[in-house]
Write an enzyme that holds these catalytic residues in place. Structure first.
Site, PDB file in Angstrom:
ATOM      1  CG  ASP A   1     -34.169 -83.145 -10.409  1.00 36.09           C
ATOM      2  OD1 ASP A   1     -35.112 -82.323 -10.485  1.00 36.09           O
ATOM      3  OD2 ASP A   1     -33.905 -83.958 -11.316  1.00 36.09           O
TER       4      ASP A   1
ATOM      5  CE  LYS B   1     -40.140 -78.432 -11.167  1.00 36.16           C
ATOM      6  NZ  LYS B   1     -38.982 -79.232 -11.603  1.00 36.16           N
TER       7      LYS B   1
ATOM      8  CG  ASP C   1     -35.124 -81.677 -18.462  1.00 32.46           C
ATOM      9  OD1 ASP C   1     -35.658 -82.804 -18.513  1.00 32.46           O
ATOM     10  OD2 ASP C   1     -34.972 -81.051 -17.397  1.00 32.46           O
TER      11      ASP C   1
ATOM     12  CD  GLU D   1     -35.692 -78.380 -13.308  1.00 31.05           C
ATOM     13  OE1 GLU D   1     -36.054 -78.608 -14.480  1.00 31.05           O
ATOM     14  OE2 GLU D   1     -36.480 -78.382 -12.341  1.00 31.05           O
TER      15      GLU D   1
HETATM   16  P1  ADP Z   1     -39.257 -85.164 -14.270  1.00 33.40           P
HETATM   17  O1  ADP Z   1     -38.080 -84.332 -14.621  1.00 33.40           O
HETATM   18  O2  ADP Z   1     -40.505 -84.775 -14.999  1.00 33.40           O
HETATM   19  O3  ADP Z   1     -39.486 -85.316 -12.825  1.00 33.40           O
HETATM   20  P2  ADP Z   1     -37.802 -87.597 -15.094  1.00 33.40           P
HETATM   21  O4  ADP Z   1     -36.642 -86.924 -15.700  1.00 33.40           O
HETATM   22  O5  ADP Z   1     -37.561 -88.436 -13.905  1.00 33.40           O
HETATM   23  O6  ADP Z   1     -39.011 -86.632 -14.827  1.00 33.40           O
HETATM   24  O7  ADP Z   1     -38.488 -88.464 -16.246  1.00 33.40           O
HETATM   25  C1  ADP Z   1     -39.556 -89.325 -16.002  1.00 33.40           C
HETATM   26  C2  ADP Z   1     -39.979 -89.926 -17.310  1.00 33.40           C
HETATM   27  O8  ADP Z   1     -38.881 -90.689 -17.835  1.00 33.40           O
HETATM   28  C3  ADP Z   1     -41.148 -90.858 -17.188  1.00 33.40           C
HETATM   29  O9  ADP Z   1     -42.078 -90.593 -18.217  1.00 33.40           O
HETATM   30  C4  ADP Z   1     -40.499 -92.238 -17.382  1.00 33.40           C
HETATM   31  O10 ADP Z   1     -41.390 -93.163 -17.960  1.00 33.40           O
HETATM   32  C5  ADP Z   1     -39.389 -91.899 -18.329  1.00 33.40           C
HETATM   33  N1  ADP Z   1     -38.338 -92.916 -18.326  1.00 33.40           N
HETATM   34  C6  ADP Z   1     -37.589 -93.330 -17.285  1.00 33.40           C
HETATM   35  N2  ADP Z   1     -36.783 -94.336 -17.665  1.00 33.40           N
HETATM   36  C7  ADP Z   1     -37.021 -94.548 -18.980  1.00 33.40           C
HETATM   37  C8  ADP Z   1     -36.516 -95.459 -19.960  1.00 33.40           C
HETATM   38  N3  ADP Z   1     -35.598 -96.364 -19.644  1.00 33.40           N
HETATM   39  N4  ADP Z   1     -37.017 -95.395 -21.213  1.00 33.40           N
HETATM   40  C9  ADP Z   1     -37.955 -94.489 -21.530  1.00 33.40           C
HETATM   41  N5  ADP Z   1     -38.464 -93.607 -20.661  1.00 33.40           N
HETATM   42  C10 ADP Z   1     -38.016 -93.652 -19.406  1.00 33.40           C
HETATM   43 MG    MG Z   2     -36.464 -83.150 -14.385  1.00 28.42          MG
END
Ligand code: ADP
Ligand code: MG
Length: 623
Positions: A25, A87, A206, A184
């Protein structure tokens, strides 16, 4: 009948050997790598047991790079050389990114390729992204104890050709063999094993760090099809952090203008508070500013909810828009899958649940779900599967078509068509003796070329010189499983062929896609008028051309008055065409057709007389 299996050269022929394959991912904020081990999917962790790899790359003066947490810590101190969210730059030009001044990078653009200037030289998004992939590849090979045969890499469903191509290039640069690019949302559905479950419609919601994507999938007989996609490329967890940041600035009476370092300390603290609030009723925020001033605040869930209600509502509005666009009712959905770290926030879960009227699917860790699905798919493609065949279908986000005479668009593959797909249509020539044809491939929902996006142009040459309308040119559009488009054109009589693989240098943003979709429906009426007008114009020009040609050879068949009348009509019709007056064009076209009717008869008689002259009756009767 069972098919014989043939081993690929260089690959082990031992059918029992497990071939190491991973799912990746490659996220905007975080990236992950997962694999299937003893029929269980595991997300691979680093030495410190951390599964997420922040998608941050720092270039150092000695030419080395730091990726992940270490790089993320340097974001504020070495912003210019530390690239986050690469990205967003994949497959894009600076013009398309509308690079805003708030980005701390210095960009260079030569040969159409965007690069970031760093202490280690100019770096393209493909190179930067490949650093993340190299890190994940090394992690996987170390933890699995062998070389990978390949990887499935996920991309947003709306990624266009250029963005997909850039992702593939990054993988190649990292030494990874790409088994398949996978959307995705489709990966998320596979992670939940929805393909084995009840048939029906599923929605994937998402919400990541900086992006929000909604997709609608349809499952029939174990086969997925992406029905629709939508979202907001500028909405994600970062915006929630920013709401807390603003609240803290005002609560602590801080000046609007903060030192960059203080700003980043506050943002880091804001994110920590937000994440803590996902499991606690309230959370403390303690920040020491560079001045030595300390800030101690407490944020409750209720206050957080109030601060972020507009952001939450925005995601629901977008979800609603996508559902309506796909003509879906909430009652028709089988399930909704929560994906992305930000869906851990209770405010999101509550809002989604109350919108749907039932509980969303959330028992797989939302920030791992995409990697898990990709790993399952990789395992299958590497040939380790138990043999159940999945057929993955994705969808074209916008219609693909060709420019036809008069600047109109003929759609060949309508939007939301499941891929892979190939569709063909026959076209013909416009002029007598035309030996070449310009093929212009466009993407978009509008009927007018100028309102669509140009993807590629190529020419088909060496056509047989025939009268207008006699040649048959078959144009085939095919979109492969990775979403890459190729177009070929073939003259059916002679077999002359031309072909292009569409690799546009830049991609479309999903806002653009959304805008083009909205435009396409909102402008239907106007487009219809425009189409009618252009069709008449093409028709008129054809009529004028043939009449002028006839006058040049056979004017002597007409009286002076008839000639003057026809010439007068020609010039009036031409004027109407040039000033785009539909009604005038229509009526003059009719008049000119009437005025030339007897002329056409007389020409026909003359042609027959000429053909007959000098031939005996027997010849004519075919004896
Ligand atoms: P991406 O798909 O954009 O790479 P992710 O799916 O990894 O990102 O999401 C990252 C986001 O999720 C960040 O903004 C992070 O702060 C938030 N996040 C991760 N854990 C938590 C949580 N426990 N509560 C709220 N937000 C969270
Ligand atoms: Mg993602």
């Amino acid at each position: 009948m069972a098919l014989l299996q043939i081993a690929e050269p260089g690959m082990s022929a031992d059918p029992h050997q497990h071939r190491l394959a991973v799912g990746i991912d490659l996220g905007t904020t975080n990236s992950l790598v997962a694999t299937v081990k003893n029929s269980e999917t595991v997300v691979l962790a680093d030495h410190e047991g951390r599964k997420l790899l922040p998608s941050v790359v720092r270039f150092l003066p000695d030419g080395s790079t730091a990726v992940g947490y270490e790089a993320r810590r340097a974001v504020s101190e070495d912003a210019q050389n530390t690239i986050v969210s690469v990205k967003r730059f994949m497959g894009r030009s600076s013009a398309e990114l509308k690079l805003n001044a708030s980005l701390p990078y210095v960009f260079a653009e030569n040969d159409g390729m965007l690069r970031v200037k760093t202490v280690a030289g100019d770096k393209s998004p493909v190179e930067i992204s490949s650093e993340i992939l190299k890190e994940l590849k090394a992690r996987a090979e170390e933890s699995l104890g062998g070389e990978l045969v390949g990887a499935v890499i996920t991309v947003p469903a709306y990624f266009d050709d250029a963005q997909r191509q850039a992702t593939k290039d990054a993988a190649r640069l990292a030494g990874l063999n790409v088994l398949r690019l996978l959307n995705e949302p489709t990966a998320a559905a596979l992670a939940y094993g929805l393909d084995e479950g009840a048939e029906g419609l599923y929605v994937i919601y998402d919400l990541g760090g900086g992006t929000f994507d909604v997709s609608v999938l349809r499952l029939t007989k174990g086969v997925f099809e992406v029905l629709a996609t939508g979202g907001d490329s500028a909405l994600g967890g970062d915006d929630f952090d920013h709401r807390i940041f603003c609240w803290a600035v005002s609560e602590a009476n801080l000046s609007e203008i903060l030192a960059p370092d203080d700003k980043s300390r506050l943002m880091v603290a804001a994110r920590a508070v937000k994440e803590a609030l996902s499991t606690a009723e309230e959370a403390a925020m303690n920040v020491t500013l560079s001045s030595g001033q300390t800030i101690t605040l407490t944020l409750t869930r209720a206050k957080f909810k109030e601060l972020t209600s507009r952001l939450v509502q925005k995601t629901i509005d977008t979800l609603d828009f996508v559902m309506r666009d796909a003509k879906l009712d909430r009652q028709n959905i089988q399930g909704l899958v929560l994906v992305g770290g930000s869906t851990r926030m209770p405010v999101i879960r509550e809002a989604v649940k109350s919108y749907l009227g039932f509980d969303p699917l959330d028992n797989i860790n939302p920030d791992e779900v995409v990697a898990v699905g990709a790993a399952k798919q990789a395992n299958l493609l590497a040939g380790n599967s138990a043999g159940d065949d999945w057929l993955l279908l994705d969808v074209t986000p916008l219609s693909l078509g060709l420019e036809t005479m008069g600047g109109l668009v003929e759609k060949i593959i309508p939007r939301n068509t499941p891929i892979p797909v190939a569709m063909a249509q026959d076209f013909t020539t416009f002029k007598d003796g035309q030996t070449a044809m310009a093929i212009h491939v466009v993407q978009g929902e509008r009927e007018i070329v100028d309102a669509c996006r140009s993807l590629a142009r190529f020419e088909l040459r060496g056509l047989p010189a025939l009268v207008a309308g006699a040649a048959r040119i078959r144009v085939t559009f095919s979109v492969d499983a990775d979403g890459l488009l190729s177009v070929s054109a073939r003259e059916t009589q002679t077999g002359v062929e031309a072909h292009v693989t569409v690799k546009p240098s830049y991609g479309l943003t999903d806002e653009e896609i959304m805008r083009m979709l909205k435009d396409g429906t909102g402008n239907a009426q106007q487009d219809m008028h425009e189409r009618a007008l252009r069709e008449e114009e093409v028709e008129s020009r054809r009529l004028i051309e043939s009449t002028v040609g006839a006058l040049a050879t056979d004017a002597d068949l007409l009286t002076d008055q008839e000639q003057n009348n026809i010439r007068d009509l020609i010039s009036r019709l031409l004027a109407a065409v040039e000033s785009h007056e539909l009604e005038a064009i229509k009526s003059l076209e009719k008049e000119l057709t009437q005025a030339t009717e007897s002329f056409a008869e007389r020409r026909m008689d003359r042609a027959i007389a000429q053909a007959l002259s000098g031939k005996s009756v027997e010849d004519i009767e075919g004896k």
